[in-house]
Design a protein around this motif. Structure first.
Motif, PDB file in Angstrom:
ATOM      1  N   TYR A 144       0.840  -1.211   0.000  1.00 20.01           N
ATOM      2  CA  TYR A 144       0.000   0.000   0.000  1.00 20.01           C
ATOM      3  C   TYR A 144       0.867   1.249   0.000  1.00 20.01           C
ATOM      4  O   TYR A 144       0.645   2.182  -0.786  1.00 20.01           O
ATOM      5  CB  TYR A 144      -0.901  -0.030   1.229  1.00 20.01           C
ATOM      6  CG  TYR A 144      -1.763   1.204   1.404  1.00 20.01           C
ATOM      7  CD1 TYR A 144      -2.960   1.349   0.700  1.00 20.01           C
ATOM      8  CD2 TYR A 144      -1.401   2.212   2.292  1.00 20.01           C
ATOM      9  CE1 TYR A 144      -3.754   2.473   0.869  1.00 20.01           C
ATOM     10  CE2 TYR A 144      -2.188   3.342   2.463  1.00 20.01           C
ATOM     11  CZ  TYR A 144      -3.369   3.460   1.750  1.00 20.01           C
ATOM     12  OH  TYR A 144      -4.141   4.577   1.919  1.00 20.01           O
ATOM     13  N   GLY A 152       2.870   1.888  -3.383  1.00 22.27           N
ATOM     14  CA  GLY A 152       2.092   2.573  -4.411  1.00 22.27           C
ATOM     15  C   GLY A 152       2.105   4.077  -4.209  1.00 22.27           C
ATOM     16  O   GLY A 152       2.221   4.852  -5.162  1.00 22.27           O
ATOM     17  N   ARG A 153       2.011   4.498  -2.960  1.00 27.50           N
ATOM     18  CA  ARG A 153       2.071   5.930  -2.638  1.00 27.50           C
ATOM     19  C   ARG A 153       3.470   6.481  -2.882  1.00 27.50           C
ATOM     20  O   ARG A 153       3.636   7.584  -3.413  1.00 27.50           O
ATOM     21  CB  ARG A 153       1.664   6.131  -1.171  1.00 27.50           C
ATOM     22  CG  ARG A 153       1.617   7.577  -0.747  1.00 27.50           C
ATOM     23  CD  ARG A 153       0.417   8.308  -1.309  1.00 27.50           C
ATOM     24  NE  ARG A 153       0.498   9.729  -1.026  1.00 27.50           N
ATOM     25  CZ  ARG A 153       0.990  10.630  -1.880  1.00 27.50           C
ATOM     26  NH1 ARG A 153       1.434  10.249  -3.059  1.00 27.50           N
ATOM     27  NH2 ARG A 153       1.017  11.898  -1.549  1.00 27.50           N
ATOM     28  N   TRP A 209      -2.261   7.511  -5.675  1.00 31.74           N
ATOM     29  CA  TRP A 209      -1.756   6.135  -5.652  1.00 31.74           C
ATOM     30  C   TRP A 209      -1.603   5.591  -7.068  1.00 31.74           C
ATOM     31  O   TRP A 209      -1.354   4.423  -7.266  1.00 31.74           O
ATOM     32  CB  TRP A 209      -2.691   5.241  -4.839  1.00 31.74           C
ATOM     33  CG  TRP A 209      -2.428   5.310  -3.365  1.00 31.74           C
ATOM     34  CD1 TRP A 209      -1.697   4.433  -2.606  1.00 31.74           C
ATOM     35  CD2 TRP A 209      -2.886   6.319  -2.461  1.00 31.74           C
ATOM     36  NE1 TRP A 209      -1.671   4.849  -1.304  1.00 31.74           N
ATOM     37  CE2 TRP A 209      -2.392   6.001  -1.174  1.00 31.74           C
ATOM     38  CE3 TRP A 209      -3.645   7.469  -2.608  1.00 31.74           C
ATOM     39  CZ2 TRP A 209      -2.643   6.780  -0.057  1.00 31.74           C
ATOM     40  CZ3 TRP A 209      -3.906   8.250  -1.493  1.00 31.74           C
ATOM     41  CH2 TRP A 209      -3.407   7.898  -0.243  1.00 31.74           C
ATOM     42  N   GLY A 210      -1.785   6.472  -8.067  1.00 29.46           N
ATOM     43  CA  GLY A 210      -1.643   6.055  -9.453  1.00 29.46           C
ATOM     44  C   GLY A 210      -2.865   5.362 -10.021  1.00 29.46           C
ATOM     45  O   GLY A 210      -2.810   4.820 -11.129  1.00 29.46           O
ATOM     46  N   GLU A 211      -3.975   5.373  -9.285  1.00 30.28           N
ATOM     47  CA  GLU A 211      -5.204   4.757  -9.776  1.00 30.28           C
ATOM     48  C   GLU A 211      -5.997   5.765 -10.607  1.00 30.28           C
ATOM     49  O   GLU A 211      -6.020   6.959 -10.295  1.00 30.28           O
ATOM     50  CB  GLU A 211      -6.062   4.273  -8.596  1.00 30.28           C
ATOM     51  CG  GLU A 211      -5.395   3.217  -7.727  1.00 30.28           C
ATOM     52  CD  GLU A 211      -5.251   1.886  -8.426  1.00 30.28           C
ATOM     53  OE1 GLU A 211      -6.026   1.644  -9.389  1.00 30.28           O
ATOM     54  OE2 GLU A 211      -4.370   1.093  -8.043  1.00 30.28           O
TER      55      GLU A 211
END
Length: 217
Positions: free
Chosen positions: A42, A45-46, A119-121
């Protein structure tokens, strides 16, 4: 004798007082390996997005809520594609201050303004396929839960946090000059002066040697 009784009472009192803390210290509150692994993934990703933010802002002329129009033929981009003209920007809002994106009318060629969270989503892709009733014009980005007013003729898009990254693409086809002209018609500006938080400090790391336990700092 009196001193002995007092000493015993003090010892008993301190023992009783410390019992809950001792029990807590002796209990197994250590997270299991799967929990630690999930937390690392998690945070990684950040961290990847923070690293990109840091790298982007080392370039001259880069600022929040300002579009960077990349030159045609440049492959220095996420998922490089030489068939499109790229544009990108870091969007920063606060509870009171939205950011306005103006998308030109694009006919007969592919285009999109992809909005990614921290988060790149993908939050959304702005194009004619996803917004058939509003394929161009004004789009306003707001902070989560914000009640800020937006123009009546704009599509309201709520971000997942106070920042987002826009990756825009316009198909070149056989008319690269026309694509560049459309690229330059994408406009971005804040509707006020948002309070912008700087990126969190992050230890440098590469793709082959990822950041380690220091990510939890």
């Amino acid at each position: 004798m009196m001193m002995t009784k007092i000493t015993i009472l003090v010892v008993v009192f301190l023992t009783a007082l410390s019992a809950p803390f001792s029990a807590f210290a002796q209990s197994d509150n250590t997270p299991d390996k799967q929990t630690v692994s999930d937390a690392y993934v998690y945070l990684l990703g950040r961290a990847l997005v923070i690293r990109q933010e840091d790298a982007d802002f080392k370039e001259p002329g880069i600022a929040y809520n300002v579009i960077k129009y990349n030159p045609v033929g440049s492959a220095d981009f996420v998922n490089p594609n030489l068939d499109v003209a790229y544009l990108e920007a870091w969007i920063a809002v606060d509870e009171k201050t939205p950011v306005l994106l103006e998308v030109p009318q694009v006919k007969g060629r592919y285009y999109t303004a992809q909005i990614l969270d921290e988060w790149g989503e993908v939050i959304t892709n702005i194009n004619g396929r996803n917004y058939p009733s509003h394929p161009n014009g004004k789009f306003v980005f707001v902070a989560p839960g914000s009640r800020a007013k937006v123009p009546a003729d704009a599509v309201r898009i709520e971000l997942h946090s106070s920042k987002a990254k826009m990756l825009g693409r316009v198909e070149l086809k056989t008319d690269s000059a026309g694509a560049v002209a459309l690229q330059r018609q994408f406009k971005l500006r804040p509707l006020g002066k948002p309070v912008i938080q700087q990126a969190a400090p992050m230890a440098s790391f590469g793709n082959k040697e990822l950041i380690g336990v220091e990510i939890f700092d």
